[in-house]
Design a protein around this motif. Structure first.
Motif, PDB file in Angstrom:
ATOM      1  N   LYS A   1       0.806  -1.232   0.000  1.00  0.00           N
ATOM      2  CA  LYS A   1       0.000   0.000   0.000  1.00  0.00           C
ATOM      3  C   LYS A   1       0.829   1.268   0.000  1.00  0.00           C
ATOM      4  CE  LYS A   1      -4.157  -1.778   2.125  1.00  0.00           C
ATOM      5  NZ  LYS A   1      -5.377  -1.327   1.563  1.00  0.00           N
ATOM      6  N   GLU A   2       1.965   1.273   0.709  1.00  0.00           N
ATOM      7  CA  GLU A   2       2.750   2.504   0.793  1.00  0.00           C
ATOM      8  C   GLU A   2       3.385   2.884  -0.551  1.00  0.00           C
ATOM      9  OE1 GLU A   2       5.369  -0.769   2.670  1.00  0.00           O
ATOM     10  OE2 GLU A   2       3.275  -0.183   2.749  1.00  0.00           O
ATOM     11  N   TYR A   3       3.445   1.949  -1.497  1.00  0.00           N
ATOM     12  CA  TYR A   3       4.013   2.258  -2.815  1.00  0.00           C
ATOM     13  C   TYR A   3       2.952   2.512  -3.875  1.00  0.00           C
ATOM     14  CZ  TYR A   3       8.784   1.444  -1.430  1.00  0.00           C
ATOM     15  OH  TYR A   3      10.011   1.566  -0.834  1.00  0.00           O
ATOM     16  N   GLN A   4       1.710   2.203  -3.603  1.00  0.00           N
ATOM     17  CA  GLN A   4       0.676   2.356  -4.619  1.00  0.00           C
ATOM     18  C   GLN A   4       0.500   3.810  -5.048  1.00  0.00           C
ATOM     19  OE1 GLN A   4      -2.878   0.196  -3.537  1.00  0.00           O
ATOM     20  NE2 GLN A   4      -1.698  -1.617  -3.048  1.00  0.00           N
ATOM     21  N   GLU A   5       0.523   4.746  -4.114  1.00  0.00           N
ATOM     22  CA  GLU A   5       0.397   6.163  -4.470  1.00  0.00           C
ATOM     23  C   GLU A   5       1.593   6.641  -5.290  1.00  0.00           C
ATOM     24  OE1 GLU A   5      -2.017   8.553  -4.180  1.00  0.00           O
ATOM     25  OE2 GLU A   5      -3.247   6.811  -3.686  1.00  0.00           O
ATOM     26  N   LYS A   6       2.811   6.190  -4.920  1.00  0.00           N
ATOM     27  CA  LYS A   6       3.998   6.581  -5.673  1.00  0.00           C
ATOM     28  C   LYS A   6       3.935   6.039  -7.095  1.00  0.00           C
ATOM     29  CE  LYS A   6       6.983   6.609  -1.610  1.00  0.00           C
ATOM     30  NZ  LYS A   6       8.145   6.024  -0.947  1.00  0.00           N
ATOM     31  N   LEU A   7       3.492   4.794  -7.248  1.00  0.00           N
ATOM     32  CA  LEU A   7       3.443   4.178  -8.568  1.00  0.00           C
ATOM     33  C   LEU A   7       2.310   4.742  -9.417  1.00  0.00           C
ATOM     34  CD1 LEU A   7       4.233   0.505  -7.546  1.00  0.00           C
ATOM     35  CD2 LEU A   7       5.756   2.133  -8.659  1.00  0.00           C
ATOM     36  N   LYS A   8       1.269   5.264  -8.767  1.00  0.00           N
ATOM     37  CA  LYS A   8       0.163   5.852  -9.519  1.00  0.00           C
ATOM     38  C   LYS A   8       0.643   7.037 -10.350  1.00  0.00           C
ATOM     39  CE  LYS A   8      -3.354   7.152  -7.006  1.00  0.00           C
ATOM     40  NZ  LYS A   8      -4.600   7.601  -6.379  1.00  0.00           N
ATOM     41  N   LYS A   9       1.668   7.744  -9.862  1.00  0.00           N
ATOM     42  CA  LYS A   9       2.218   8.891 -10.590  1.00  0.00           C
ATOM     43  C   LYS A   9       2.884   8.464 -11.894  1.00  0.00           C
ATOM     44  CE  LYS A   9       3.114  11.209  -6.233  1.00  0.00           C
ATOM     45  NZ  LYS A   9       4.142  11.614  -5.283  1.00  0.00           N
ATOM     46  N   LEU A  10       3.238   7.178 -12.028  1.00  0.00           N
ATOM     47  CA  LEU A  10       3.899   6.673 -13.228  1.00  0.00           C
ATOM     48  C   LEU A  10       2.911   6.151 -14.269  1.00  0.00           C
ATOM     49  CD1 LEU A  10       6.755   4.679 -11.469  1.00  0.00           C
ATOM     50  CD2 LEU A  10       6.884   6.969 -12.446  1.00  0.00           C
ATOM     51  N   HIS A  11       1.612   6.289 -14.018  1.00  0.00           N
ATOM     52  CA  HIS A  11       0.591   5.759 -14.928  1.00  0.00           C
ATOM     53  C   HIS A  11       0.810   6.272 -16.347  1.00  0.00           C
ATOM     54  CE1 HIS A  11      -3.258   4.283 -16.278  1.00  0.00           C
ATOM     55  NE2 HIS A  11      -3.455   5.456 -16.834  1.00  0.00           N
ATOM     56  N   GLY A  12       0.844   5.353 -17.287  1.00  0.00           N
ATOM     57  CA  GLY A  12       1.012   5.720 -18.690  1.00  0.00           C
ATOM     58  C   GLY A  12       2.461   5.839 -19.139  1.00  0.00           C
ATOM     59  N   LYS A  13       3.401   5.811 -18.216  1.00  0.00           N
ATOM     60  CA  LYS A  13       4.813   5.916 -18.567  1.00  0.00           C
ATOM     61  C   LYS A  13       5.406   4.525 -18.730  1.00  0.00           C
ATOM     62  CE  LYS A  13       5.525  10.271 -16.218  1.00  0.00           C
ATOM     63  NZ  LYS A  13       6.325  11.019 -15.276  1.00  0.00           N
ATOM     64  N   LYS A  14       6.465   4.435 -19.518  1.00  0.00           N
ATOM     65  CA  LYS A  14       7.179   3.175 -19.654  1.00  0.00           C
ATOM     66  C   LYS A  14       8.199   3.075 -18.532  1.00  0.00           C
ATOM     67  CE  LYS A  14       6.716   2.415 -24.546  1.00  0.00           C
ATOM     68  NZ  LYS A  14       7.385   2.000 -25.777  1.00  0.00           N
ATOM     69  N   ILE A  15       8.236   1.911 -17.893  1.00  0.00           N
ATOM     70  CA  ILE A  15       9.176   1.687 -16.794  1.00  0.00           C
ATOM     71  C   ILE A  15       9.867   0.343 -17.012  1.00  0.00           C
ATOM     72  CG2 ILE A  15       7.818   3.043 -15.154  1.00  0.00           C
ATOM     73  CD1 ILE A  15       6.913   0.374 -13.917  1.00  0.00           C
ATOM     74  N   ASN A  16      10.958   0.132 -16.323  1.00  0.00           N
ATOM     75  CA  ASN A  16      11.645  -1.157 -16.313  1.00  0.00           C
ATOM     76  C   ASN A  16      11.317  -1.859 -15.001  1.00  0.00           C
ATOM     77  OD1 ASN A  16      13.053  -0.756 -18.773  1.00  0.00           O
ATOM     78  ND2 ASN A  16      14.484   0.571 -17.699  1.00  0.00           N
ATOM     79  N   VAL A  17      11.067  -3.157 -15.081  1.00  0.00           N
ATOM     80  CA  VAL A  17      10.749  -3.942 -13.889  1.00  0.00           C
ATOM     81  C   VAL A  17      11.748  -5.079 -13.788  1.00  0.00           C
ATOM     82  CG1 VAL A  17       9.043  -5.399 -12.758  1.00  0.00           C
ATOM     83  CG2 VAL A  17       8.306  -3.393 -14.061  1.00  0.00           C
ATOM     84  N   ILE A  18      12.350  -5.244 -12.626  1.00  0.00           N
ATOM     85  CA  ILE A  18      13.239  -6.362 -12.357  1.00  0.00           C
ATOM     86  C   ILE A  18      12.561  -7.215 -11.292  1.00  0.00           C
ATOM     87  CG2 ILE A  18      15.488  -7.072 -11.469  1.00  0.00           C
ATOM     88  CD1 ILE A  18      16.540  -4.326 -12.427  1.00  0.00           C
TER      89      ILE A  18
END
Length: 46
Positions: A23-40
């Motif tokens: 939950k503590e990261y969901q708000e931070k990740l919401k700001k990246l909506h629509g952007k391309k990111i790398n996931v490891i």
């Protein structure tokens, strides 16, 4: 560049698998909506 490190859970929706962050990261990740990111993804051995 932003780097977030957290443990997540892989869950299955009806047609795909999703990485579900804590939950503590969901708000931070919401700001990246629509952007391309790398996931490891790292599986920890039990």
């Amino acid at each position: 560049m932003l780097i977030y490190v957290f443990k997540a859970r892989v869950v299955k929706s009806s047609t795909r698998y999703l990485i579900y962050p804590p939950k503590e990261y969901q708000e931070k990740l919401k700001k990246l909506h629509g952007k391309k990111i790398n996931v490891i993804a790292i599986e920890e051995s039990n």
